[in-house]
Design a protein around this motif. Structure first.
Motif, PDB file in Angstrom:
ATOM      1  N   ARG A  27       0.837  -1.210   0.000  1.00  0.00           N
ATOM      2  CA  ARG A  27       0.000   0.000   0.000  1.00  0.00           C
ATOM      3  C   ARG A  27       0.868   1.254   0.000  1.00  0.00           C
ATOM      4  O   ARG A  27       0.632   2.194  -0.774  1.00  0.00           O
ATOM      5  CB  ARG A  27      -0.933  -0.013   1.216  1.00  0.00           C
ATOM      6  CG  ARG A  27      -1.785   1.249   1.350  1.00  0.00           C
ATOM      7  CD  ARG A  27      -2.772   1.157   2.476  1.00  0.00           C
ATOM      8  NE  ARG A  27      -2.151   1.040   3.782  1.00  0.00           N
ATOM      9  CZ  ARG A  27      -1.643   2.085   4.461  1.00  0.00           C
ATOM     10  NH1 ARG A  27      -1.656   3.299   3.932  1.00  0.00           N
ATOM     11  NH2 ARG A  27      -1.123   1.913   5.668  1.00  0.00           N
ATOM     12  N   LYS A  32      -0.938   4.674  -1.527  1.00  0.00           N
ATOM     13  CA  LYS A  32      -2.380   4.669  -1.263  1.00  0.00           C
ATOM     14  C   LYS A  32      -2.661   4.783   0.234  1.00  0.00           C
ATOM     15  O   LYS A  32      -1.894   4.277   1.060  1.00  0.00           O
ATOM     16  CB  LYS A  32      -3.019   3.387  -1.793  1.00  0.00           C
ATOM     17  CG  LYS A  32      -3.119   3.319  -3.307  1.00  0.00           C
ATOM     18  CD  LYS A  32      -4.050   2.195  -3.733  1.00  0.00           C
ATOM     19  CE  LYS A  32      -4.354   2.258  -5.215  1.00  0.00           C
ATOM     20  NZ  LYS A  32      -5.400   1.298  -5.601  1.00  0.00           N
ATOM     21  N   GLU A  36      -8.459   4.686   0.708  1.00  0.00           N
ATOM     22  CA  GLU A  36      -8.508   4.360  -0.721  1.00  0.00           C
ATOM     23  C   GLU A  36      -8.564   2.855  -0.946  1.00  0.00           C
ATOM     24  O   GLU A  36      -9.355   2.372  -1.759  1.00  0.00           O
ATOM     25  CB  GLU A  36      -7.277   4.948  -1.425  1.00  0.00           C
ATOM     26  CG  GLU A  36      -7.322   6.465  -1.546  1.00  0.00           C
ATOM     27  CD  GLU A  36      -6.028   7.044  -2.070  1.00  0.00           C
ATOM     28  OE1 GLU A  36      -6.072   8.110  -2.720  1.00  0.00           O
ATOM     29  OE2 GLU A  36      -4.957   6.436  -1.822  1.00  0.00           O
ATOM     30  N   VAL A  37      -7.737   2.113  -0.207  1.00  0.00           N
ATOM     31  CA  VAL A  37      -7.731   0.653  -0.366  1.00  0.00           C
ATOM     32  C   VAL A  37      -9.064   0.072   0.087  1.00  0.00           C
ATOM     33  O   VAL A  37      -9.644  -0.796  -0.579  1.00  0.00           O
ATOM     34  CB  VAL A  37      -6.565   0.023   0.412  1.00  0.00           C
ATOM     35  CG1 VAL A  37      -6.673  -1.505   0.403  1.00  0.00           C
ATOM     36  CG2 VAL A  37      -5.231   0.460  -0.169  1.00  0.00           C
ATOM     37  N   GLU A  40     -11.827   0.785  -2.541  1.00  0.00           N
ATOM     38  CA  GLU A  40     -11.694  -0.037  -3.748  1.00  0.00           C
ATOM     39  C   GLU A  40     -11.984  -1.511  -3.478  1.00  0.00           C
ATOM     40  O   GLU A  40     -12.477  -2.229  -4.354  1.00  0.00           O
ATOM     41  CB  GLU A  40     -10.286   0.120  -4.335  1.00  0.00           C
ATOM     42  CG  GLU A  40     -10.038   1.494  -4.927  1.00  0.00           C
ATOM     43  CD  GLU A  40      -8.646   1.624  -5.505  1.00  0.00           C
ATOM     44  OE1 GLU A  40      -8.136   0.632  -6.064  1.00  0.00           O
ATOM     45  OE2 GLU A  40      -8.060   2.723  -5.402  1.00  0.00           O
ATOM     46  N   ALA A  41     -11.679  -1.971  -2.254  1.00  0.00           N
ATOM     47  CA  ALA A  41     -11.908  -3.381  -1.907  1.00  0.00           C
ATOM     48  C   ALA A  41     -13.314  -3.612  -1.369  1.00  0.00           C
ATOM     49  O   ALA A  41     -13.700  -4.754  -1.112  1.00  0.00           O
ATOM     50  CB  ALA A  41     -10.878  -3.837  -0.877  1.00  0.00           C
ATOM     51  N   ILE A  48      -9.257  -3.001   7.234  1.00  0.00           N
ATOM     52  CA  ILE A  48      -7.954  -2.994   6.548  1.00  0.00           C
ATOM     53  C   ILE A  48      -6.848  -2.686   7.555  1.00  0.00           C
ATOM     54  O   ILE A  48      -5.782  -3.319   7.544  1.00  0.00           O
ATOM     55  CB  ILE A  48      -7.929  -1.964   5.403  1.00  0.00           C
ATOM     56  CG1 ILE A  48      -8.992  -2.298   4.349  1.00  0.00           C
ATOM     57  CG2 ILE A  48      -6.543  -1.917   4.764  1.00  0.00           C
ATOM     58  CD1 ILE A  48      -8.757  -3.568   3.588  1.00  0.00           C
ATOM     59  N   ILE A  66      -8.591  -7.161  -1.536  1.00  0.00           N
ATOM     60  CA  ILE A  66      -7.483  -6.299  -1.102  1.00  0.00           C
ATOM     61  C   ILE A  66      -6.350  -6.349  -2.124  1.00  0.00           C
ATOM     62  O   ILE A  66      -5.783  -5.319  -2.504  1.00  0.00           O
ATOM     63  CB  ILE A  66      -6.976  -6.738   0.290  1.00  0.00           C
ATOM     64  CG1 ILE A  66      -8.058  -6.471   1.355  1.00  0.00           C
ATOM     65  CG2 ILE A  66      -5.689  -6.003   0.659  1.00  0.00           C
ATOM     66  CD1 ILE A  66      -7.752  -7.086   2.708  1.00  0.00           C
ATOM     67  N   ALA A  69      -7.214  -4.290  -5.126  1.00  0.00           N
ATOM     68  CA  ALA A  69      -7.093  -2.856  -4.837  1.00  0.00           C
ATOM     69  C   ALA A  69      -5.635  -2.416  -4.826  1.00  0.00           C
ATOM     70  O   ALA A  69      -5.328  -1.241  -5.091  1.00  0.00           O
ATOM     71  CB  ALA A  69      -7.751  -2.535  -3.499  1.00  0.00           C
ATOM     72  N   LEU A  70      -4.737  -3.346  -4.533  1.00  0.00           N
ATOM     73  CA  LEU A  70      -3.304  -3.042  -4.494  1.00  0.00           C
ATOM     74  C   LEU A  70      -2.593  -3.433  -5.798  1.00  0.00           C
ATOM     75  O   LEU A  70      -1.362  -3.452  -5.856  1.00  0.00           O
ATOM     76  CB  LEU A  70      -2.656  -3.773  -3.312  1.00  0.00           C
ATOM     77  CG  LEU A  70      -3.134  -3.333  -1.918  1.00  0.00           C
ATOM     78  CD1 LEU A  70      -2.554  -4.234  -0.841  1.00  0.00           C
ATOM     79  CD2 LEU A  70      -2.755  -1.875  -1.662  1.00  0.00           C
TER      80      LEU A  70
END
Length: 200
Positions: A27, A32, A36-37, A40-41, A48, A66, A69-70
């Motif tokens: 991350r 990020k 944000e993660v 998106e996840a 998280i 996850i 998203a990464l």
């Protein structure tokens, strides 16, 4: 007998580095934020954060989200070589552990890049309760041994060896291993489907 000892030996030599550290490092490398993660996840920021600190352990489904998203894969986060093979011999399965409770995973695929199904055998210890989940996708679960209490959208099913369940994963669901024996479970799931990120 010898086969079981061989399986145990295989489990002992496939441990991955701390997952939370790998997620945090990835991350930060991407620049990020936790928010944000999480967005998106389709997971919470608090979850998280707990995963990164090793307080919570994600399900395989959440870990896929996850990783997506990464912009990486579960295999890269767990330092497991990514391999595609249409045929996988019993003694050639990729394996890894997740969580402090040491859930053990045997990958049964994927057979090719871009496959939609993710088959695996999961060994969960007595008393383990899964993450509470719901996302767009599909899951098939066949109980091989042990006993599991499966909660699906308000209904509760006590599963014994030979029982199976197949459902839309947008329905809230989680499960708990009953009794004092581990549960051995065959799962076939699809990747969680996410809405494409909006361009700013």
């Amino acid at each position: 007998m010898d086969e079981r000892n061989s399986d145990d030996a295989q489990k002992g030599k496939r441990e991955a580095p701390p997952l939370g550290q790998a997620i945090r490092h990835r991350r930060k490398t991407l620049g990020k934020t936790l928010v944000e993660v999480a967005t998106e996840a389709d997971l919470t920021t608090g979850f998280i954060s707990q995963v990164e600190r090793g307080i919570s352990s994600p399900s395989l489904s959440s870990l896929r989200s996850i990783a997506a998203a990464l912009h990486t894969s579960i295999e890269q986060l767990l330092s497991v070589p990514e391999q595609y093979s249409e045929f996988i011999a019993r003694d050639k399965r990729q394996t890894f552990f997740l969580g402090v409770e040491r859930r053990f995973y045997e990958k049964l695929g994927p057979g090719f890049a871009g496959s939609l199904f993710h088959p695996s055998i999961i060994h969960r210890p007595a008393g383990h309760e899964s993450e509470h989940m719901h996302d767009k996708g599909e899951a098939f679960f066949y109980l091989m041994s042990g006993q599991v209490e499966y909660h699906l959208d308000g209904a509760v099913y006590v599963m014994n060896p030979g029982d199976c369940i197949h459902h839309d994963t947008s329905k809230p669901h989680y499960s708990r291993v009953l009794g004092d024996q581990e549960a051995v479970e065959l799962w076939v799931t699809t990747s969680p489907m996410r809405n494409p990120p909006k361009n700013s």
